[in-house]
Design a protein around this motif. Sequence first.
Motif, PDB file in Angstrom:
ATOM      1  N   TYR A   1       0.778  -1.674   0.433  1.00 52.68           N
ATOM      2  CA  TYR A   1      -0.871   0.108   0.156  1.00 52.68           C
ATOM      3  C   TYR A   1       0.646   1.524  -0.124  1.00 52.68           C
ATOM      4  O   TYR A   1       0.552   2.155   0.070  1.00 52.68           O
ATOM      5  N   ASN A   2       1.926   1.128   1.205  1.00 55.85           N
ATOM      6  CA  ASN A   2       2.653   2.398   0.540  1.00 55.85           C
ATOM      7  C   ASN A   2       4.076   2.218  -0.118  1.00 55.85           C
ATOM      8  O   ASN A   2       4.973   2.861  -0.406  1.00 55.85           O
TER       9      ASN A   2
ATOM     10  N   ASP B   1       5.731   7.666   1.723  1.00 56.82           N
ATOM     11  CA  ASP B   1       4.725   7.501   3.469  1.00 56.82           C
ATOM     12  C   ASP B   1       5.245   7.409   4.338  1.00 56.82           C
ATOM     13  O   ASP B   1       5.215   5.663   5.397  1.00 56.82           O
TER      14      ASP B   1
HETATM   15 MN    MN Z   1      -0.093   5.083   2.837  1.00 56.85          MN
END
Ligand code: MN
Length: 266
Positions: A207-208, A220
């Motif tokens: 996700y990052n 992030d």
């Molecule tokens: Mn994130």
Amino acid sequence: KHAAKIRLDSVKQDTDKDKDKADRATSEQVLDQRTRMILLQMINRGVVSEVHGAISTGKEANVYGAVTYDDKTGDTIQRAIKVYKTAILVFKDRERYITGEHRFKGGFDKGNNRKMVKLWAEKEFRNLRRIHNAGIPSPEPLSLKLHVLAMSFLGDKKGWAYPRLRDAVLDGDDVEKQWSDLYIQLLGIMRRIYQVCRLVHADLSEYNILYHDGKLYIIDVSQSVEPDHPRSLEFLRMDIKNVGDFFRRKGVDTLTDRMIFNFITA
Ligand code: MN
Ligand code: ATP
């Protein structure tokens, strides 16, 4: 000169006095007076010319697309602006990263949300600068004011952001090989973040990480900690586990977590 404007088509304004404060603070698309003022200052200073709608609205922050114009060529340059939320709720999650973070010793005042979120944004700015300066593909941090961080945009010229690794679609006849190459690429990045930047990402997962054209980009990093943080190795093990789980699901023949841990830290 191009007219400066904030085009917040998709962004509600914070004028609904009936809602209580907490409600407004957690509501997703609100830009409060203070934030709009900072965006105007960034426009005046030429960091951006226009702020557009949200690329992402999350629990901790919203990320907005923005553009500026190259004075010489007149070309449009995309930017991303991350606006951290000041809601009380999100600080609970952050506490474990903050406790033991020597760079913020004495700086944290749990009773003061606005100050906390400013320090949090500062932490992302500094971590991002370290990572970016080490040559690791990541957004370039450009400007920071209180809880608003401007950075380079990871995406195409039209303003489409690169997909998260989670959503990346690989095609061709060697997809398996591509996934395994990305895995190796990421292990190298993790090692450089640790060895060169002296940081542990601490929220690393599909996700990052953004993906484009065979390349991974790290984003992030507000929660990233230095190796001397009392829980840094615990966070590193979690990062290693997330990465391993993801690539195993993609069919990659992964190394053991222990081997990776040794590779990164040795
Ligand atoms: Mn994130
Ligand atoms: P939350 O946890 O509240 O969702 P977050 O802290 O996870 O917010 P980020 O992960 O930094 O915020 O960014 C959220 C999303 O915004 C990313 O998944 C990515 O899609 C997009 N994004 C962030 N930074 C950039 C950038 N520099 N260029 C393009 N897209 C970006």
